[in-house]
Each structure stands twice: as C-alpha cells, then as structure tokens.
Design a protein around this motif. Structure first.
Motif, short mmCIF file in Angstrom:
data_model
loop_
_atom_site.label_atom_id
_atom_site.label_comp_id
_atom_site.label_asym_id
_atom_site.label_seq_id
_atom_site.Cartn_x
_atom_site.Cartn_y
_atom_site.Cartn_z
N ALA A 161 -0.56 -0.77 15.74
CA ALA A 161 -0.87 0.15 14.64
C ALA A 161 -0.77 -0.60 13.32
N SER A 162 -1.57 -0.20 12.35
CA SER A 162 -1.53 -0.80 11.01
C SER A 162 -1.03 0.26 10.04
N PHE A 163 -0.03 -0.09 9.26
CA PHE A 163 0.68 0.87 8.40
C PHE A 163 0.14 0.80 6.98
N GLY A 164 -0.66 1.80 6.61
CA GLY A 164 -1.16 1.89 5.24
C GLY A 164 -2.39 1.06 4.95
N PHE A 165 -3.06 0.55 5.98
CA PHE A 165 -4.31 -0.18 5.76
C PHE A 165 -5.07 -0.24 7.09
N TRP A 166 -6.34 -0.57 6.99
CA TRP A 166 -7.16 -0.79 8.19
C TRP A 166 -8.40 -1.54 7.78
N ASN A 167 -8.90 -2.41 8.65
CA ASN A 167 -10.22 -3.00 8.46
C ASN A 167 -10.81 -3.34 9.82
N GLY A 168 -12.13 -3.47 9.85
CA GLY A 168 -12.82 -3.69 11.11
C GLY A 168 -12.42 -4.95 11.82
N GLY A 169 -11.96 -5.96 11.05
CA GLY A 169 -11.54 -7.20 11.68
C GLY A 169 -10.38 -7.02 12.63
N LEU A 170 -9.51 -6.06 12.35
CA LEU A 170 -8.37 -5.81 13.22
C LEU A 170 -8.83 -5.43 14.62
N ASP A 171 -9.78 -4.49 14.70
CA ASP A 171 -10.30 -4.08 16.01
C ASP A 171 -11.02 -5.24 16.70
N SER A 172 -11.79 -5.99 15.92
CA SER A 172 -12.57 -7.08 16.50
C SER A 172 -11.66 -8.15 17.09
N TYR A 173 -10.64 -8.55 16.32
CA TYR A 173 -9.77 -9.63 16.76
C TYR A 173 -8.79 -9.18 17.83
N ALA A 212 -9.34 -4.21 20.81
CA ALA A 212 -9.09 -2.79 21.06
C ALA A 212 -8.89 -2.12 19.71
N HIS A 213 -8.95 -0.79 19.71
CA HIS A 213 -8.78 -0.09 18.44
C HIS A 213 -7.34 -0.18 17.95
N VAL A 214 -7.18 -0.66 16.73
CA VAL A 214 -5.87 -0.68 16.08
C VAL A 214 -5.70 0.64 15.34
N HIS A 215 -4.66 1.37 15.67
CA HIS A 215 -4.46 2.71 15.14
C HIS A 215 -3.94 2.64 13.70
N ALA A 216 -4.71 3.19 12.77
CA ALA A 216 -4.27 3.25 11.38
C ALA A 216 -3.25 4.36 11.21
N VAL A 217 -2.23 4.10 10.37
CA VAL A 217 -1.15 5.06 10.15
C VAL A 217 -1.02 5.29 8.65
N LEU A 218 -0.91 6.55 8.27
CA LEU A 218 -0.77 6.90 6.86
C LEU A 218 0.53 6.35 6.29
N ARG A 219 0.45 5.94 5.02
CA ARG A 219 1.64 5.45 4.31
C ARG A 219 1.64 6.05 2.92
N ASP A 220 2.70 6.68 2.54
CA ASP A 220 2.77 7.33 1.22
C ASP A 220 2.52 6.31 0.11
N GLY A 221 1.63 6.69 -0.81
CA GLY A 221 1.34 5.84 -1.95
C GLY A 221 0.22 4.85 -1.72
N VAL A 222 -0.41 4.87 -0.53
CA VAL A 222 -1.47 3.92 -0.21
C VAL A 222 -2.68 4.69 0.31
N THR A 274 1.96 -4.60 8.84
CA THR A 274 2.08 -4.17 7.45
C THR A 274 1.61 -5.28 6.53
N ARG A 275 1.06 -4.89 5.41
CA ARG A 275 0.75 -5.85 4.36
C ARG A 275 1.95 -5.97 3.43
N ILE A 276 2.21 -7.18 3.00
CA ILE A 276 3.30 -7.39 2.04
C ILE A 276 2.82 -6.89 0.68
N SER A 277 3.55 -5.94 0.12
CA SER A 277 3.13 -5.30 -1.13
C SER A 277 4.23 -5.44 -2.17
N HIS A 278 3.78 -5.62 -3.42
CA HIS A 278 4.73 -5.69 -4.53
C HIS A 278 4.99 -4.31 -5.13
N ARG A 279 4.33 -3.30 -4.58
CA ARG A 279 4.57 -1.95 -5.07
C ARG A 279 5.84 -1.38 -4.47
#
Length: 219
Positions: free
Chosen positions: A118-130, A133-143, A172-177
């Motif tokens: 699962a990807s937390f707060g982001f998603w892109n087509g490259g994730l599924d391709s690489y 299988a489908h990488v499940h996107a997950v909602l993240r507050d503020g993103v 997860t992406r490393i975020s400065h927020r």
C-alpha cells in the motif's frame, strides 16, 4: 513539418485537421496548463497519426529530398537513445536510484508480496508497473492525490492487515510537512508499524517502506 514546407506540398483536409490537433494541443499545454504530463495525453493520438502521414510521405518520396532520410535517422537515434536511457542508462550512469529499483529492493525482502503493498498518501502508475500488481493507495490527512481506484482509508487497510496472516508493506514519501507519522496513524488501529531496513540511496523521490502487522503478531 519541415518537409512539407520545403516541398510546398498541398495539405489535404484530413492532414490539416491532424496538424491542427497537434499544434493547438501544444499551444494550449504550453500556455494554459501547469506542465503536468497528463494534460497533454489527448495530443498523443494526433502525434501518432501525424507520424504515420509523415512516414507514408517519406516512403513515397524517399529519394527526392535529403531531409527525409536525415529526419527519420534522427528520430530513430533519439528513440533508441531514450529507450536505452530509461531501461539501463540512468541506473548505470546516473547518480539517482530509480523507483523501479526501490520497488525491487522492497520485494526482495523476505515476507513481502506484490499483492500486499500500500502507498500512504500518494500513488502513481509506476508503482503498479514495477510491483506487477495493484498497489493500494491509502488516504493520508493533509495530502491530496489521484488514484484510478478509490483509495482505502487507514481503517480499511488496518482491517485487511488484521484479516491477513502475513505482513503488509506500507510505502511513504519523506515529507517536510507536519504530517502524522504512519506509526501514529496505525498504532491507534491496533497495527504495529515496523521500519523496513533498505539501502536508502538517492531515489527519484525520497521514499521509505514499513511493515504493517497486527500488534499481537509482531515480527
């Protein structure tokens, strides 16, 4: 375009429509959009049609102009070069590790599976391709982000983790927020968030990976 101008060819109505399609799309993309590649998607069929028209013209007039073979030789060289660069060049020569190698490194860890990512707060087509299988996107507050399949809530992902007998991987992406950490979000849902030890070199986007397991089944 250079060939048509040089030879002063009469452009048929169909060719004029395709040429206008590409030209107007380019002008609109350059002047009105934010520069995101998805806004130019509608232009690619026109480019393909224009390329087919140009190729047909080249086959019929190959020996009448030096510009035709030179143009198609340049296109072929650029196509081969771009294919090589994205397939191997930027990995072997560039200083940045690609997102493809990041996913490969994640999947090389024992206990991981492409179907439990699962990807937390982001998603892109490259994730599924690489991942393959489908990488499940997950909602993240503020993103905010786009996903072709409605994203899961943290509660829904936590329920899937509890129902599964094997750990999930959370990207997860490393975020400065000032965002709540994965541990803060999932620990209250009865899920332990354990860091996955990877060779964290430079990536196309700074990213981390975590194991998600129910608190009573920690690794």
């Amino acid at each position: 375009a250079a060939v048509l101008i040089q030879r002063r060819e009469r452009v048929s109505p169909a060719t004029a429509v395709v040429t206008s399609w590409v030209a107007v799309s380019m002008v609109a993309f350059a002047s009105l959009s934010s520069g995101n590649g998805r806004y130019i998607t509608s232009m690619w069929p026109g480019v393909a049609l224009l390329g087919a028209i140009g190729l047909t013209h080249a086959l019929n007039h190959w020996r009448t102009s030096w510009l035709l073979p030179a143009t198609y030789a340049a296109i072929l060289i650029l196509a081969i070069g771009q294919t090589w660069w994205y397939a191997a060049g930027r990995v072997n020569i560039g200083s940045r590790t690609t997102s493809r190698l990041f996913l490969q490194q994640v999947l090389d860890v024992e206990g991981t599976s492409p179907t439990r990512i699962a990807s937390f707060g982001f998603w892109n087509g490259g994730l599924d391709s690489y991942a393959g299988a489908h990488v499940h996107a997950v909602l993240r507050d503020g993103v905010g982000f786009d996903s072709p399949i409605p994203p899961l809530t943290p509660e829904q992902l936590a329920q899937r983790v509890r129902n599964d007998t094997k750990p999930w991987v959370l990207l997860t992406r490393i975020s400065h927020r000032n965002l709540a950490s994965p541990a803060d979000v999932f620990s209250r849902l009865g899920i332990a968030v354990l860091p996955m030890e990877l060779d964290t070199e430079q990536y196309d986007y700074p990213a981390e990976a975590w194991f998600l397991v129910p608190t009573d089944h920690r690794r």
